[in-house]
Scaffold this motif. Structure first.
Motif, short mmCIF file in Angstrom:
data_model
loop_
_atom_site.label_atom_id
_atom_site.label_comp_id
_atom_site.label_asym_id
_atom_site.label_seq_id
_atom_site.Cartn_x
_atom_site.Cartn_y
_atom_site.Cartn_z
N ASN A 204 37.00 32.09 33.14
CA ASN A 204 37.03 32.52 33.42
C ASN A 204 38.09 34.35 33.85
N ARG A 205 38.90 33.88 33.34
CA ARG A 205 40.55 35.33 33.17
C ARG A 205 39.83 35.88 32.16
N ALA B 179 38.84 41.34 29.39
CA ALA B 179 37.35 41.87 28.40
C ALA B 179 36.90 42.31 29.00
N ARG B 180 36.71 42.45 30.29
CA ARG B 180 36.06 43.83 31.28
C ARG B 180 36.60 44.77 31.82
N GLY B 181 38.36 44.55 31.54
CA GLY B 181 39.31 45.45 32.16
C GLY B 181 38.93 45.21 33.33
N LEU B 182 38.87 43.75 33.82
CA LEU B 182 39.10 43.69 35.05
C LEU B 182 40.14 43.12 35.46
N ALA B 183 40.47 42.77 37.10
CA ALA B 183 41.87 41.90 37.37
C ALA B 183 41.92 40.13 36.73
N ASP C 213 39.06 38.23 39.35
CA ASP C 213 38.02 38.67 39.60
C ASP C 213 36.81 37.52 38.83
N GLY C 214 37.35 36.70 37.42
CA GLY C 214 36.63 36.16 36.39
C GLY C 214 35.63 35.02 37.58
#
Lengths: 224, 224
Positions: free
Chosen positions: B20-21, B26-30, B33-34
């Motif tokens: 999840n992380r 990989a999507r530029g999220l924190a 947020d995964g």
């Protein structure tokens, strides 16, 4: 011998040398004839670990589950384990044999290895599981000696039968099966698990190098 | 939904929904947020198991090891587990949440699932590991209740904290790591272990079918 360079090596390798019977059957031999062909691979692996400076190596000899097989097979893998331990003794290693010593299925010849014996320059710690059972191992938690408490109460790692075997970093299983089959459940908790499709008697040092190359790409988080 | 035909299905599947992380990063999220993106895959997998008639399913929610991570991540996976259990409740399943209930890290909202709750037509048994620890689980062997003996003395399977979870036939881990990371050591003893390289939020039903197709080619020996 020249080895590839590795950035990070495991401190403790567990070996599941599976596929001896399939190897024998594929050659038109009786199943029980496979086990003695696992001795030479074991010695090769020992030499490789020694040369690379791996500090600890554990071999899955045979289990209490295995002894439900036909007696001729049981005798063959008992003999292979006795021979393997003899070949490893008088080298530069310390040797411990772990399993249910109180059973007639435990080879008498190995009783002297119930306590770790040190040989030569003692360059590597070797553990050999013989008549081992995961339930036998964990059952010691149910009958732990309260006198062994360290003040914080007993703990799992110090109270299992295999307490002298440390955490395993890398488990390599030959023979294609992707399962642990009862191999040291407590020490395997965080182990990286590498499977070689070839059968154990077909051991090649490239299998081992491939496993080590894969291992150095894995992160080590211990569950964190 | 039409599914492929399988000759032999596992009776109990364990799921390690990892990645999840890495998916978030990989999507530029924190990283935190995964986790919420793991909810929909979990529901899809539940539906697939229900339709195929798999009797038992265990999800690795979060562990005591995981809670050593930054608090913002811990809060995120706690919330994802609460949401997942809520989504699974009021369906046709029985639900049990297993983990260290006595810790403040165990979400209060899930305390009511300390005992198995049955919903609807009760078509599948679901176990959800929340604030689970392998050592917490095995520690129960050290303080087992002697009154629970069945006359033959206590036994390992009946004395661990997770005793209501049965033996696992197939473990599927998403995210490419080849290790158990403390997942139910006693129930995983004989499990076949299938690794999906894709990350859990990228779940596809083909991953699951591939795992089942692989599983039906494995022999089941239970260590024999």
């Amino acid at each position: 011998m020249a080895h590839p360079k590795f950035k990070r090596l495991p401190g403790h390798i567990g070996v599941i040398p599976d596929g001896n019977r399939r190897w024998a059957v594929a050659r038109g031999l009786a199943k029980e004839d496979g086990y003695r062909n696992g001795l030479e691979p074991g010695m090769m692996l020992y030499e490789l670990c020694l040369e690379l400076g791996i500090p600890e190596l554990t071999f899955y000899g045979f289990t209490q589950d295995n002894t439900k097989r036909p007696a001729v097979q049981t005798r063959a893998f008992q003999k292979a384990c006795v021979d393997a331990v003899r070949m490893l003794s008088n080298r530069d290693a310390s040797l411990l044999v772990i399993g249910d010593y109180n059973s007639p299925l435990f080879p008498r010849e190995l009783l002297e290895y119930r306590e770790r014996k040190t040989f030569g320059r003692n360059l590597i710690k070797i553990n050999f599981l013989v008549n081992y059972g995961w339930m036998w191992d964990l059952n010691h938690l149910l009958k732990h000696d309260l006198a062994s408490n360290n003040g914080n109460g007993p703990n799992v790692r110090d109270s299992i039968a295999s307490r002298d075997v440390s955490r395993i970093d890398l488990i390599i299983r030959w023979g294609g099966r992707r399962r642990l089959s009862g191999f040291l459940p407590v020490q395997s908790i965080y182990s990286d698990f590498y499977v070689v499709d070839d059968l154990w008697p077909d051991f090649k040092k490239e299998h081992f190098y491939d496993a080590l190359r894969w291992y150095e790409t894995q992160d080590v988080t211990l569950g964190g």
